[in-house]
Design a protein around this motif. Structure first.
Motif, PDB file in Angstrom:
ATOM      1  N   UNK A 129       4.845   3.764   0.065  1.00  0.00           N
ATOM      2  CA  UNK A 129       3.475   3.501   0.481  1.00  0.00           C
ATOM      3  C   UNK A 129       2.856   2.458  -0.456  1.00  0.00           C
ATOM      4  N   UNK A 130       2.212   1.418   0.142  1.00  0.00           N
ATOM      5  CA  UNK A 130       1.569   0.378  -0.641  1.00  0.00           C
ATOM      6  C   UNK A 130       0.063   0.599  -0.631  1.00  0.00           C
ATOM      7  N   UNK A 131      -0.541   0.603  -1.813  1.00  0.00           N
ATOM      8  CA  UNK A 131      -1.983   0.796  -1.950  1.00  0.00           C
ATOM      9  C   UNK A 131      -2.648  -0.518  -2.338  1.00  0.00           C
ATOM     10  N   UNK A 132      -3.878  -0.706  -1.884  1.00  0.00           N
ATOM     11  CA  UNK A 132      -4.657  -1.882  -2.290  1.00  0.00           C
ATOM     12  C   UNK A 132      -5.243  -1.591  -3.671  1.00  0.00           C
ATOM     13  N   UNK A 133      -4.539  -2.054  -4.707  1.00  0.00           N
ATOM     14  CA  UNK A 133      -4.821  -1.583  -6.063  1.00  0.00           C
ATOM     15  C   UNK A 133      -6.194  -1.953  -6.599  1.00  0.00           C
ATOM     16  N   UNK A 134      -6.796  -3.037  -6.073  1.00  0.00           N
ATOM     17  CA  UNK A 134      -8.098  -3.429  -6.617  1.00  0.00           C
ATOM     18  C   UNK A 134      -9.161  -2.379  -6.332  1.00  0.00           C
ATOM     19  N   UNK A 135      -8.948  -1.563  -5.296  1.00  0.00           N
ATOM     20  CA  UNK A 135      -9.924  -0.531  -4.956  1.00  0.00           C
ATOM     21  C   UNK A 135      -9.348   0.878  -5.003  1.00  0.00           C
ATOM     22  N   UNK A 136      -8.100   1.017  -5.397  1.00  0.00           N
ATOM     23  CA  UNK A 136      -7.428   2.304  -5.288  1.00  0.00           C
ATOM     24  C   UNK A 136      -7.737   3.219  -6.464  1.00  0.00           C
ATOM     25  N   UNK A 137      -7.824   4.522  -6.171  1.00  0.00           N
ATOM     26  CA  UNK A 137      -8.002   5.509  -7.226  1.00  0.00           C
ATOM     27  C   UNK A 137      -6.671   5.813  -7.912  1.00  0.00           C
ATOM     28  N   UNK A 138      -5.566   5.333  -7.336  1.00  0.00           N
ATOM     29  CA  UNK A 138      -4.254   5.413  -7.980  1.00  0.00           C
ATOM     30  C   UNK A 138      -3.808   3.998  -8.302  1.00  0.00           C
ATOM     31  N   UNK A 139      -3.696   3.680  -9.572  1.00  0.00           N
ATOM     32  CA  UNK A 139      -3.375   2.321  -9.995  1.00  0.00           C
ATOM     33  C   UNK A 139      -1.906   2.141 -10.386  1.00  0.00           C
ATOM     34  N   UNK A 140      -1.232   3.225 -10.704  1.00  0.00           N
ATOM     35  CA  UNK A 140       0.128   3.132 -11.233  1.00  0.00           C
ATOM     36  C   UNK A 140       1.104   3.803 -10.271  1.00  0.00           C
ATOM     37  N   UNK A 141       2.040   3.012  -9.734  1.00  0.00           N
ATOM     38  CA  UNK A 141       3.039   3.561  -8.821  1.00  0.00           C
ATOM     39  C   UNK A 141       4.036   4.480  -9.536  1.00  0.00           C
ATOM     40  N   UNK A 142       4.067   4.437 -10.847  1.00  0.00           N
ATOM     41  CA  UNK A 142       4.978   5.318 -11.591  1.00  0.00           C
ATOM     42  C   UNK A 142       4.305   6.624 -12.016  1.00  0.00           C
ATOM     43  N   UNK A 143       3.058   6.809 -11.619  1.00  0.00           N
ATOM     44  CA  UNK A 143       2.304   7.990 -12.042  1.00  0.00           C
ATOM     45  C   UNK A 143       2.673   9.219 -11.222  1.00  0.00           C
ATOM     46  N   UNK A 144       2.367  10.395 -11.779  1.00  0.00           N
ATOM     47  CA  UNK A 144       2.586  11.645 -11.060  1.00  0.00           C
ATOM     48  C   UNK A 144       1.727  11.707  -9.801  1.00  0.00           C
ATOM     49  N   UNK A 145       0.536  11.124  -9.860  1.00  0.00           N
ATOM     50  CA  UNK A 145      -0.356  11.147  -8.702  1.00  0.00           C
ATOM     51  C   UNK A 145       0.266  10.400  -7.518  1.00  0.00           C
ATOM     52  N   UNK A 146       0.879   9.255  -7.803  1.00  0.00           N
ATOM     53  CA  UNK A 146       1.495   8.491  -6.719  1.00  0.00           C
ATOM     54  C   UNK A 146       2.690   9.230  -6.135  1.00  0.00           C
ATOM     55  N   UNK A 147       3.528   9.797  -6.989  1.00  0.00           N
ATOM     56  CA  UNK A 147       4.693  10.532  -6.508  1.00  0.00           C
ATOM     57  C   UNK A 147       4.275  11.770  -5.718  1.00  0.00           C
ATOM     58  N   UNK A 148       3.183  12.393  -6.137  1.00  0.00           N
ATOM     59  CA  UNK A 148       2.660  13.537  -5.396  1.00  0.00           C
ATOM     60  C   UNK A 148       2.156  13.107  -4.028  1.00  0.00           C
ATOM     61  N   UNK A 149       1.549  11.933  -3.976  1.00  0.00           N
ATOM     62  CA  UNK A 149       1.084  11.390  -2.697  1.00  0.00           C
ATOM     63  C   UNK A 149       2.254  11.214  -1.733  1.00  0.00           C
ATOM     64  N   UNK A 150       3.378  10.676  -2.222  1.00  0.00           N
ATOM     65  CA  UNK A 150       4.573  10.531  -1.385  1.00  0.00           C
ATOM     66  C   UNK A 150       5.063  11.892  -0.901  1.00  0.00           C
ATOM     67  N   UNK A 151       5.092  12.851  -1.807  1.00  0.00           N
ATOM     68  CA  UNK A 151       5.592  14.179  -1.485  1.00  0.00           C
ATOM     69  C   UNK A 151       4.737  14.861  -0.415  1.00  0.00           C
ATOM     70  N   UNK A 152       3.418  14.812  -0.605  1.00  0.00           N
ATOM     71  CA  UNK A 152       2.525  15.487   0.332  1.00  0.00           C
ATOM     72  C   UNK A 152       2.431  14.753   1.672  1.00  0.00           C
ATOM     73  N   UNK A 153       2.508  13.430   1.636  1.00  0.00           N
ATOM     74  CA  UNK A 153       2.507  12.659   2.875  1.00  0.00           C
ATOM     75  C   UNK A 153       3.730  13.008   3.715  1.00  0.00           C
ATOM     76  N   UNK A 154       4.873  13.187   3.065  1.00  0.00           N
ATOM     77  CA  UNK A 154       6.103  13.552   3.771  1.00  0.00           C
ATOM     78  C   UNK A 154       5.929  14.868   4.524  1.00  0.00           C
ATOM     79  N   UNK A 155       5.277  15.820   3.878  1.00  0.00           N
ATOM     80  CA  UNK A 155       5.069  17.121   4.518  1.00  0.00           C
ATOM     81  C   UNK A 155       4.077  17.010   5.683  1.00  0.00           C
ATOM     82  N   UNK A 156       3.062  16.168   5.486  1.00  0.00           N
ATOM     83  CA  UNK A 156       1.990  16.077   6.463  1.00  0.00           C
ATOM     84  C   UNK A 156       2.450  15.419   7.779  1.00  0.00           C
ATOM     85  N   UNK A 157       3.382  14.472   7.696  1.00  0.00           N
ATOM     86  CA  UNK A 157       3.798  13.736   8.892  1.00  0.00           C
ATOM     87  C   UNK A 157       4.992  14.361   9.589  1.00  0.00           C
ATOM     88  N   UNK A 158       5.517  15.421   9.031  1.00  0.00           N
ATOM     89  CA  UNK A 158       6.715  16.034   9.609  1.00  0.00           C
ATOM     90  C   UNK A 158       6.510  16.391  11.073  1.00  0.00           C
TER      91      UNK A 158
END
Length: 299
Positions: A129-158
């Motif tokens: 998932x690509x975020x518009x970083x200039x306005x995003x509340x998640x700035x680091x793709x290596x952060x736990x928040x970003x990885x959690x976003x991937x994890x939860x998005x996967x569950x949500x779209x199943x």
């Protein structure tokens, strides 16, 4: 379109949309043409605080979805992959963090889905998932928040994907300065929730960049002697690089096939690259026609 009627009722076509939104029927596989199906509910992660506020799934084609998207998330790439058995699912997602006073962000993403062996489906998200970083509340793709976003998005779209989809693969835009930094990240972070690091990379895992503002002599001097030798040898033998079209596909593919066999590279069939070139030429021609019409209107 496959649906599950939660109340065992039969609905007329004009009632279908309202009953989907009301939760009386559920989309199991496929989509409703020209309709956005809202699943407006909250899922709060107790540990990381990710809240996916709304997921919209639509066949509607909105130009703003593709603004500033990576090439592999572009409308062109989705159209090209559709020629080779992939179906595109497009999502518009809103999310927030508990720690950010419920400030809401959104992203859009294309998911490619394909059936294999007439038995199961794979879902693939290239460069997302690509975020518009200039306005995003998640700035680091290596952060736990970003990885959690991937994890939860996967569950949500199943629920939107074919029921026999066995996994969702992400090739996320996470960058590293060195291969050792990447390896350390993989070692320390995974498994992360339901996310595992695949042993096989689909996209090239490493990228070499050259500073083209330097002179040719400076660029060559920073190369290994073997590279300089090969470049000079090619120049002496009259090797030139030209922009190819679909008409030169045979020449291109023969060279690519020889290189792939020598270096152990997995490549696609000739038809794959021919379709890519032909679609690119078609889109370029359409773009030129539109520009010509605009110029004529100005006159």
């Amino acid at each position: 379109l496959v649906i599950r009627d939660l109340n065992l009722n039969v609905f007329k076509s004009e009632e279908l949309v309202d009953n989907v939104k009301a939760g009386k029927i559920e989309v199991v596989d496929g989509w409703l043409d020209d309709v956005v199906v809202d699943y407006d509910y909250h899922l709060t992660m107790k540990e990381k605080g990710i809240i996916l506020n709304n997921v919209e799934f639509s066949k509607e084609d909105r130009a703003d979805w593709y603004k500033n998207e990576p090439y592999l998330q572009s409308k062109f790439w989705a159209e090209f992959k559709s020629l080779h058995g992939w179906k595109t699912y497009r999502f518009d997602v809103k999310f927030s963090l508990k720690t950010e006073n419920q400030k809401e962000n959104n992203f859009t993403v294309s998911i490619l889905v394909r059936k294999f062996a007439k038995i199961f489906h794979l879902a693939y998200i290239p460069m997302g998932i690509t975020l518009q970083k200039e306005n995003s509340i998640i700035q680091d793709y290596k952060s736990d928040e970003y990885l959690t976003l991937l994890d939860e998005f996967s569950k949500k779209i199943k629920k939107f994907l074919p029921k026999n989809t066995i996994c969702i693969r992400f090739d996320s835009p996470i960058d590293f300065e060195t291969p050792s930094e990447r390896d350390e990240f993989v070692k320390n972070k995974f498994p992360f929730g339901s996310i595992q690091k695949n042993k096989v990379d689909i996209q090239p895992p490493d990228t070499t960049t050259l500073d083209l503002t330097k002179s040719e002599d400076e660029i060559l001097s920073n190369m290994k002697s073997k590279w300089r030798y090969n470049i000079n040898l090619a120049s002496k033998k009259g090797v030139v690089i030209e922009k190819a079209t679909s008409k030169e596909i045979d020449i291109f593919y023969d060279l690519y096939l020889e290189t792939a066999k020598r270096d152990g590279i997995a490549i696609h069939s000739k038809k794959y690259y021919q379709d890519l070139l032909e679609l690119s030429e078609k889109k370029e021609g359409e773009k030129s026609t539109k520009e010509d019409k605009k110029e004529e209107e100005k006159k």
